[in-house]
Design a protein around this motif. Structure first.
Motif, PDB file in Angstrom:
ATOM      1  N   GLU A  48      -0.061   4.361  -0.558  1.00 54.17           N
ATOM      2  CA  GLU A  48      -0.546   5.232   0.334  1.00 54.17           C
ATOM      3  C   GLU A  48      -0.249   5.363   1.854  1.00 54.17           C
ATOM      4  OE1 GLU A  48      -1.927   8.066  -0.700  1.00 54.17           O
ATOM      5  OE2 GLU A  48      -1.243   7.264  -2.738  1.00 54.17           O
TER       6      GLU A  48
ATOM      7  N   GLU B 139      -1.486  -9.102   4.659  1.00 54.83           N
ATOM      8  CA  GLU B 139      -1.123  -9.422   3.322  1.00 54.83           C
ATOM      9  C   GLU B 139      -0.756 -10.895   3.139  1.00 54.83           C
ATOM     10  OE1 GLU B 139      -0.684  -8.756  -0.985  1.00 54.83           O
ATOM     11  OE2 GLU B 139      -1.740  -7.629   0.678  1.00 54.83           O
TER      12      GLU B 139
ATOM     13  N   SER C 173       0.902  -1.221   0.094  1.00 55.61           N
ATOM     14  CA  SER C 173       0.119   0.102   0.153  1.00 55.61           C
ATOM     15  C   SER C 173       0.896   1.265   0.202  1.00 55.61           C
ATOM     16  CB  SER C 173      -1.167  -0.191   1.126  1.00 55.61           C
ATOM     17  OG  SER C 173      -1.620   1.310   1.307  1.00 55.61           O
TER      18      SER C 173
END
Length: 240
Positions: free
Chosen positions: A170, A223, A168
């Motif tokens: 972000e 994840e 990710s």
């Protein structure tokens, strides 16, 4: 063996169960379910690892989640490798997870092709987070010791952030922008700036280790579980 009585141990666990129930329930809710057809693949060892990964996530043991998911997928890759008649068990006998992935890649095991990149990411998580972190949390009493401690801490954080970026980008930016306070001198640091500056890395940053546990390791553990899900269901999934 503990000097506590069995009853004392029970009371301690009951208190811990009550105190952590909300957090464990929330993590259970976050965990994706994995649905596979046992007629296509049934490995007690693989599901032992998957079960341990699930329990570890619920209890907040995120490094263990990553390690157990890697072990579970290692079992799947070995199974698929050996389904080819010309491949031998001896090829994988001394292989850990990374070399097993490379063997499957080199032999062009077609059923695994679409999962190689995800497995390689999981192997990086396994090595850099669960098995071989660089940082050693030792008391630094001299300048050379502080420099070594700072260097190892900085390198580990960079590796963690690089893994976060793979999952990710972000969130990586959000984590790098986090403000932390040094417990010793009271100065405020931006994590990303502190990691990249050349001066000594403050290791007494208030909230730093909590940030790693709460945000970084939890993300990577989730994840790892997701990778296990897409591999297991992609190969042996059932239609619900």
């Amino acid at each position: 063996m503990s000097r506590k009585t069995l009853e004392e141990c029970k009371k301690q666990l009951q208190k811990s169960d009550r105190d952590t129930l909300e957090r464990r329930a929330q993590r259970l809710k976050e965990l994706e379910q994995i649905h596979t057809d046992a007629r296509l693949f049934h490995s007690q060892k693989e599901w032992d690892y998957a079960g341990e990964a699930s329990d570890s996530y619920i209890n907040g043991n995120f490094r263990s989640v990553i390690f157990c998911c890697a072990c579970a997928i290692d079992q799947i890759f070995r199974y698929e490798y050996l389904k080819t008649p010309t491949n031998r068990y001896e090829d994988l006998k001394k292989c850990t997870f990374g070399p097993t992935i490379h063997k499957c890649k080199d032999k062009n095991i077609s059923r695994l092709t679409q999962f190689i990149a995800a497995a390689e990411l999981l192997n990086r998580m396994r090595n850099e987070v669960s098995v071989h972190p660089l940082f050693i949390d030792f008391p630094a009493e001299s300048d050379p010791e502080r420099q070594v401690r700072s260097k190892l801490l900085r390198e580990d954080i960079k590796k963690l952030l690089k893994l976060v970026d793979s999952v990710s980008p972000e969130l990586k930016k959000e984590i790098e922008a986090t403000k932390l306070i040094d417990q010793v001198d009271g100065e405020t640091y931006i994590l990303g700036e502190a990691v990249n500056q050349r001066s000594e890395m403050p290791s007494s940053l208030d909230g730093f280790w909590g940030l790693i546990e709460r945000d970084i390791l939890k993300l990577l553990a989730r994840e790892a579980w997701h990778i296990l899900k897409i591999v297991a269901e992609g190969l042996y999934g059932v239609t619900l």
